[in-house]
Design an enzyme around this catalytic site. Structure first.
Site, PDB file in Angstrom:
ATOM      1  N   SER A   1       0.815  -1.220   0.000  1.00  0.00           N
ATOM      2  CA  SER A   1       0.000   0.000   0.000  1.00  0.00           C
ATOM      3  C   SER A   1       0.846   1.268   0.000  1.00  0.00           C
ATOM      4  O   SER A   1       0.418   2.304   0.485  1.00  0.00           O
ATOM      5  CB  SER A   1      -0.931  -0.011   1.214  1.00  0.00           C
ATOM      6  OG  SER A   1      -0.161  -0.038   2.405  1.00  0.00           O
TER       7      SER A   1
ATOM      8  N   TRP B   1       8.532   6.952   4.649  1.00  0.00           N
ATOM      9  CA  TRP B   1       9.826   7.402   5.187  1.00  0.00           C
ATOM     10  C   TRP B   1      10.606   8.283   4.222  1.00  0.00           C
ATOM     11  O   TRP B   1      11.688   8.751   4.556  1.00  0.00           O
ATOM     12  CB  TRP B   1      10.668   6.186   5.599  1.00  0.00           C
ATOM     13  CG  TRP B   1       9.960   5.431   6.674  1.00  0.00           C
ATOM     14  CD1 TRP B   1       9.241   4.285   6.529  1.00  0.00           C
ATOM     15  CD2 TRP B   1       9.837   5.804   8.054  1.00  0.00           C
ATOM     16  NE1 TRP B   1       8.675   3.917   7.728  1.00  0.00           N
ATOM     17  CE2 TRP B   1       9.028   4.836   8.687  1.00  0.00           C
ATOM     18  CE3 TRP B   1      10.313   6.873   8.808  1.00  0.00           C
ATOM     19  CZ2 TRP B   1       8.696   4.898  10.035  1.00  0.00           C
ATOM     20  CZ3 TRP B   1       9.985   6.933  10.151  1.00  0.00           C
ATOM     21  CH2 TRP B   1       9.192   5.956  10.741  1.00  0.00           C
TER      22      TRP B   1
ATOM     23  N   GLY C   1      13.310  13.394   1.143  1.00  0.00           N
ATOM     24  CA  GLY C   1      13.770  14.409   0.187  1.00  0.00           C
ATOM     25  C   GLY C   1      12.648  15.005  -0.631  1.00  0.00           C
ATOM     26  O   GLY C   1      12.442  16.210  -0.672  1.00  0.00           O
TER      27      GLY C   1
ATOM     28  N   ASP D   1       9.920  -9.363   0.303  1.00  0.00           N
ATOM     29  CA  ASP D   1       8.789 -10.294   0.172  1.00  0.00           C
ATOM     30  C   ASP D   1       8.383 -10.515  -1.302  1.00  0.00           C
ATOM     31  O   ASP D   1       8.222 -11.651  -1.740  1.00  0.00           O
ATOM     32  CB  ASP D   1       7.566  -9.773   0.939  1.00  0.00           C
ATOM     33  CG  ASP D   1       7.682 -10.005   2.455  1.00  0.00           C
ATOM     34  OD1 ASP D   1       8.753 -10.453   2.907  1.00  0.00           O
ATOM     35  OD2 ASP D   1       6.702  -9.736   3.174  1.00  0.00           O
TER      36      ASP D   1
ATOM     37  N   HIS E   1      22.585   4.477   1.019  1.00  0.00           N
ATOM     38  CA  HIS E   1      22.480   5.929   1.197  1.00  0.00           C
ATOM     39  C   HIS E   1      23.708   6.367   1.986  1.00  0.00           C
ATOM     40  O   HIS E   1      24.075   5.727   2.970  1.00  0.00           O
ATOM     41  CB  HIS E   1      21.194   6.284   1.955  1.00  0.00           C
ATOM     42  CG  HIS E   1      20.827   7.729   1.816  1.00  0.00           C
ATOM     43  ND1 HIS E   1      21.536   8.734   2.428  1.00  0.00           N
ATOM     44  CD2 HIS E   1      19.834   8.337   1.117  1.00  0.00           C
ATOM     45  CE1 HIS E   1      20.989   9.904   2.105  1.00  0.00           C
ATOM     46  NE2 HIS E   1      19.960   9.686   1.316  1.00  0.00           N
TER      47      HIS E   1
ATOM     48  N   ARG F   1      20.479   4.588  -8.564  1.00  0.00           N
ATOM     49  CA  ARG F   1      19.296   5.433  -8.731  1.00  0.00           C
ATOM     50  C   ARG F   1      19.603   6.906  -8.461  1.00  0.00           C
ATOM     51  O   ARG F   1      20.294   7.247  -7.494  1.00  0.00           O
ATOM     52  CB  ARG F   1      18.204   4.968  -7.762  1.00  0.00           C
ATOM     53  CG  ARG F   1      16.932   5.762  -7.845  1.00  0.00           C
ATOM     54  CD  ARG F   1      15.916   5.178  -6.900  1.00  0.00           C
ATOM     55  NE  ARG F   1      16.360   5.307  -5.523  1.00  0.00           N
ATOM     56  CZ  ARG F   1      15.996   6.303  -4.723  1.00  0.00           C
ATOM     57  NH1 ARG F   1      15.190   7.239  -5.154  1.00  0.00           N
ATOM     58  NH2 ARG F   1      16.437   6.355  -3.491  1.00  0.00           N
TER      59      ARG F   1
HETATM   60  C1  SIN Z   1      16.778  11.395   0.659  1.00  0.00           C
HETATM   61  O1  SIN Z   1      16.005  12.255   1.062  1.00  0.00           O
HETATM   62  O2  SIN Z   1      18.002  11.508   0.704  1.00  0.00           O
HETATM   63  C2  SIN Z   1      16.223  10.120   0.121  1.00  0.00           C
HETATM   64  C3  SIN Z   1      15.497  10.380  -1.114  1.00  0.00           C
HETATM   65  C4  SIN Z   1      15.659   9.234  -2.053  1.00  0.00           C
HETATM   66  O3  SIN Z   1      16.180   8.190  -1.667  1.00  0.00           O
HETATM   67  O4  SIN Z   1      15.309   9.406  -3.211  1.00  0.00           O
END
Ligand code: SIN
Length: 552
Positions: free
Chosen positions: A29, A64, A67, A241, A262, A406
């Site tokens: 969702s 979550w 950005g 999953d 990240h 990405r």
């Molecule tokens: C971030 O705010 O650094 C994460 C945003 C994202 O992973 O695209």
């Protein structure tokens, strides 16, 4: 491949209980699943079921995202965004997919997020959208709602979904496996037909029973797999999953070695999963060694602190490993006035304050953490997987947009674009004739007779931590043949143990997740082992040199 189902969902009087068959079953969702449902719901004749394992459907990776979402900046164009995506993807992004995202994304953002879900992105005094900047973007183009963009988006989407009478939103249901023929067919002649999905086995967490949920189309929107690593920015449900279910059903999986780390997760005890948005560097934040030296220019003279994520994450790792630092620092306090920090990053500020760090006055300790799965179930431009009637959208899919790394803030947009396109394609198929569903009798019952013991939470937690440690140490930011072959050996052993555990114990959400986590961990490790070329976020220290390498 799927083994025969083992648990019996038939009630004592012989009728199936739980949710009935629907035109489309959507598992997950977050933004991708919710968008798919909203678009399908425009046809009042469609019956759509959305299921989530969570008690609160707003709990997903989307919630979550801090950005923001990529929009169209002021001096921007679709070709400019597509070219940034392809450059960040290190030679492995599909130019067609990048173009599709860039061309269709801004319109869908306006239509779905602004008009339908009512999201108010931050605007300046004269009403103009405020565009943020993030790593490897050549333009300011990221629209946001403070630093809680994902939360605003998911609240808006859930409110919109609840207004759709033909969408049934079920919480507390964990998908166990896809129902696919020939695997689950009792007809031996089904063997000669292409693999076809007819729904999913769903575990009702409260009633502790499994339902066979038949559907004309099934959509996996289950998100990523960050939780298979020890350090991650992802929520608990990100355990692969969808990837594991699709793999067991025989779907084509690609690019599984490309797990994005990240660069900046908060490094204080007890708050390890908390993301410090790349937008902080977009607003001028600088990475420093613990003794205060800026180091990113040594690794990327062109982009410095706003280099592609893979480059920044490896630079931090390199600094930490070479000098034995427990973390590095991210300084925004000396780059932005305190009032501006409070206004732009209220959520980061308050979470860091709870951890004892005042980001308006001191630098933030940060470390890299597993963040986003760039690979996944291969889908076409309509979200169709290699299995008939199975679509996959969002992070569980691989559309080709992200390649080997990405570009920041493109994932929410990808969920919107592919969610919407998948819905359009399913609607077009359904309006030219409904998909026949097999009768329930064509499936073997879910047989859990004879399974008496409840899963031991200590075993589940212990095995999960073992997977996370293996993945972190051997399949992490820096990989090698030795590390990867060790990971595969240990994961294979664990896979056997967990499969036995699964086959002999009553189901729980934790056991389903553990089984999926070890499957997903093996998929990632094997892909990383077989690809000897460093590219994007897959870095092999024993690499053959490759075009697309951005080594440090
Ligand atoms: C971030 O705010 O650094 C994460 C945003 C994202 O992973 O695209």
């Amino acid at each position: 491949m799927v083994a025969a189902s083992r648990k019996n969902p038939v009630s004592p009087n012989g009728t199936e209980t739980g949710p009935g068959p629907t035109d489309v079953l959507i598992v997950g969702s977050g933004i991708a699943g919710a968008t798919t449902a909203l678009r399908l719901a425009r046809n009042p004749r469609r019956r759509v079921t959305v299921v989530t394992r969570e008690a609160d459907p707003k709990q997903s990776n989307t919630r979550w995202a801090q950005g923001g979402v990529v929009g169209r900046g002021r001096d921007d164009a679709p070709e400019t965004l597509a070219s940034d995506i392809v450059a960040a993807g290190a030679g492995a992004s599909s130019p067609q997919a990048a173009r599709l995202l860039s061309e269709e994304g801004p319109r869908l953002l306006q239509e779905i997020l602004v008009e339908e879900a009512g999201i108010s992105f931050d605007r300046g005094d004269s009403g103009q959208l405020i565009f943020g900047r993030e790593g490897a973007h050549s333009r300011r183009r990221v629209v946001h709602v403070g630093d809680s963009t994902g939360l605003s988006i998911i609240e808006g989407l859930m409110a919109a979904l609840r207004r759709c009478p033909n969408v049934n939103l079920l919480t507390g249901f964990t998908a166990v496996d896809l129902i696919t023929f020939p695997h689950h067919s009792r007809d031996p002649l089904a063997t000669y037909q292409p693999i076809t999905c007819h729904g999913a086995y769903l575990f009702d967490r409260e009633a502790r029973r499994v339902h066979r949920h038949l559907a004309g189309f099934t959509v996996l929107a289950t998100g990523g797999l960050g939780r298979i690593f020890r350090n991650t920015t992802n929520p608990m449900g990100a355990r692969g999953d969808g990837l594991a279910m699709a793999n067991r059903a025989g779907a084509r999986i690609v690019n599984a070695e490309y797990v994005q780390f990240h660069p900046t997760a908060l490094a204080t005890p007890g708050a390890e999963s908390f993301l410090i948005s790349e937008a902080v560097r977009g607003e001028g934040g600088i990475l420093l060694t613990p003794d205060g030296r800026a180091f990113m220019a040594d690794y990327s003279p062109q982009w410095k602190d706003l280099a592609p994520r893979d480059v920044v994450a490896r630079a931090i790792h390199h600094q930490m490993e070479t000098h034995g630092y427990p973390h590095v620092l991210l300084d925004i306090a000396s780059r932005m006035p305190a009032a501006a920090i409070e206004e732009r990053f209220p959520n980061i500020r308050s979470t860091c304050l709870e951890a004892g760090i005042d980001i308006t006055a001191e630098p933030i300790p940060v470390v890299p953490a597993a963040h986003y799965f760039c690979g996944g179930v291969l889908v076409d431009s309509w979200g169709r997987s290699s299995i008939r009637n199975l679509h996959v959208v969002g992070e569980a899919s691989c559309t080709g947009v992200h390649g080997a790394n990405r570009l920041a803030s493109t994932s929410l947009l990808e969920g919107l674009v592919w969610g919407s396109r998948a819905a359009d394609k399913m609607e077009a198929c359904m309006s030219s004739g409904s998909l026949p569903l097999p009768p329930l009798e064509a499936l073997p019952p879910w047989d859990d007779s004879g399974l008496v013991s409840d899963p031991d939470p200590a075993l589940i937690q212990g095995d999960m931590q073992t997977i996370q440690n293996i993945m972190w140490h051997y399949v992490g930011l820096v990989r090698s043949e030795d590390r990867l072959s060790r990971a595969i050996r240990e994961l294979r052993h664990l896979w056997n143990e967990i499969e036995t555990f699964y086959r002999t114990t009553k189901l729980s959400d934790g056991l389903i997740g553990l089984r999926n986590a070890v499957e997903a961990a093996l998929i990632v490790s094997r892909a990383a082992y077989h690809n000897r070329q460093s590219r994007g976020c897959h870095y092999r220290q024993d690499s053959e040199s490759a075009e697309g390498d951005r080594l440090i």
